[in-house]
Design a protein around this motif. Structure first.
Motif, PDB file in Angstrom:
ATOM      1  N   PRO A  89       0.839  -1.201   0.000  1.00 30.75           N
ATOM      2  CA  PRO A  89       0.000   0.000   0.000  1.00 30.75           C
ATOM      3  C   PRO A  89       0.870   1.247   0.000  1.00 30.75           C
ATOM      4  O   PRO A  89       2.005   1.230   0.487  1.00 30.75           O
ATOM      5  N   GLN A  90       0.357   2.334  -0.548  1.00 34.59           N
ATOM      6  CA  GLN A  90       1.137   3.575  -0.637  1.00 34.59           C
ATOM      7  C   GLN A  90       1.570   4.063   0.736  1.00 34.59           C
ATOM      8  O   GLN A  90       2.638   4.654   0.888  1.00 34.59           O
ATOM      9  N   SER A  91       0.760   3.781   1.769  1.00 37.88           N
ATOM     10  CA  SER A  91       1.091   4.208   3.126  1.00 37.88           C
ATOM     11  C   SER A  91       2.389   3.566   3.619  1.00 37.88           C
ATOM     12  O   SER A  91       3.047   4.066   4.520  1.00 37.88           O
ATOM     13  N   ASN A 101      -5.536   2.850  -7.378  1.00 39.86           N
ATOM     14  CA  ASN A 101      -4.486   3.553  -8.117  1.00 39.86           C
ATOM     15  C   ASN A 101      -3.195   2.770  -7.911  1.00 39.86           C
ATOM     16  O   ASN A 101      -2.868   2.403  -6.782  1.00 39.86           O
ATOM     17  N   VAL A 102      -2.480   2.506  -8.979  1.00 43.73           N
ATOM     18  CA  VAL A 102      -1.252   1.706  -8.916  1.00 43.73           C
ATOM     19  C   VAL A 102      -0.075   2.569  -9.357  1.00 43.73           C
ATOM     20  O   VAL A 102      -0.171   3.300 -10.351  1.00 43.73           O
ATOM     21  N   PHE A 127       3.411   0.169  -5.759  1.00 47.22           N
ATOM     22  CA  PHE A 127       2.549   0.730  -4.715  1.00 47.22           C
ATOM     23  C   PHE A 127       1.115   0.853  -5.218  1.00 47.22           C
ATOM     24  O   PHE A 127       0.886   1.079  -6.407  1.00 47.22           O
ATOM     25  N   TYR A 128       0.158   0.688  -4.310  1.00 37.79           N
ATOM     26  CA  TYR A 128      -1.245   0.880  -4.673  1.00 37.79           C
ATOM     27  C   TYR A 128      -1.941   1.717  -3.613  1.00 37.79           C
ATOM     28  O   TYR A 128      -1.518   1.798  -2.467  1.00 37.79           O
ATOM     29  N   GLU A 129      -3.011   2.349  -4.055  1.00 36.15           N
ATOM     30  CA  GLU A 129      -3.829   3.185  -3.174  1.00 36.15           C
ATOM     31  C   GLU A 129      -5.282   2.821  -3.460  1.00 36.15           C
ATOM     32  O   GLU A 129      -5.744   2.942  -4.596  1.00 36.15           O
ATOM     33  N   LYS A 130      -5.983   2.335  -2.444  1.00 29.02           N
ATOM     34  CA  LYS A 130      -7.387   1.957  -2.632  1.00 29.02           C
ATOM     35  C   LYS A 130      -8.240   3.214  -2.660  1.00 29.02           C
ATOM     36  O   LYS A 130      -8.140   4.052  -1.776  1.00 29.02           O
ATOM     37  N   MET A 131      -9.068   3.326  -3.675  1.00 28.04           N
ATOM     38  CA  MET A 131      -9.979   4.451  -3.819  1.00 28.04           C
ATOM     39  C   MET A 131     -11.401   3.922  -3.710  1.00 28.04           C
ATOM     40  O   MET A 131     -11.616   2.708  -3.737  1.00 28.04           O
TER      41      MET A 131
END
Length: 199
Positions: free
Chosen positions: A160-162, A188-189, A179-183
């Motif tokens: 995860p981006q965090s 978002n990758v 990295f990924y960010e759950k929306m």
């Protein structure tokens, strides 16, 4: 040390503001309709947190008069938007039956759980498609080395981006990280363009 709690209802009565009573479930339906319709968004009713600061009195009646002088059509506009959405909800209520509810429960419990928790393969496939190569998930012995999968022949980790923000990382990852960010509407990758030349 003493602790007291003042409920919203108590605050309303202490401030002599008049709050109406509603039938059971009515506020939930109106609230849902409002969320979908955007009836009380700032562009319609004004930025309430700013307006209440601009108001210089302390009496509820004076506040009501002042607000309505500033935004004379706001209540009506908001009401119209919400009424339209309530009508839409009434219409769809007649179409919701046991079969549809079962489909919804299955989608939530089975499909969304799988998609929400097992999305690593979707990330690998999307990155591989973008880089015009193949992919595969990691084998258990590769996972123990911090590898989640391969894009082409490049081992990668998916985080995860965090994860980037965590300074004191106990594990050391020696492969490129995707990295990924759950929306609300997906994921978002983020990955380096040079991913396939990292080896």
């Amino acid at each position: 040390m003493k602790k007291i709690k003042i409920t919203n209802d108590k605050i309303t009565s202490l401030l002599t503001a008049e709050s109406p009573s509603f039938p059971k479930y009515a506020t939930q339906i109106i609230n849902l309709a409002n969320q979908n319709a955007g009836g009380t968004k700032p562009k319609i009713v004004g930025q309430m947190s700013d307006l209440i600061q601009q108001f210089e009195g302390n009496e509820f009646k004076k506040w009501e008069e002042w607000y309505l002088a500033q935004h004379p059509n706001a209540i009506q506009k908001a009401t119209e938007k919400i009424v339209e959405m309530v009508e839409n909800l009434k219409d769809v209520m007649t179409k919701i039956d046991q079969e549809m509810i079962e489909m919804w429960v299955r989608d939530l419990v089975i499909v969304k759980t799988f998609v929400g928790l097992k999305f690593q393969e979707a990330i690998l496939k999307a990155v591989a498609d973008d880089l015009k190569t193949n992919y595969r998930l990691a084998e258990p012995e590769e996972e123990s080395k911090g590898i989640d999968g391969f894009v082409g022949s490049q081992a990668v980790s998916i985080k995860p981006q965090s994860y980037e923000a965590k300074n004191a990382l106990s594990e050391q990852i020696l492969v490129p990280i995707i990295f990924y960010e759950k929306m609300k509407d997906g994921i978002n990758v983020y990955f380096e363009d040079s991913l396939l030349t990292s080896q």
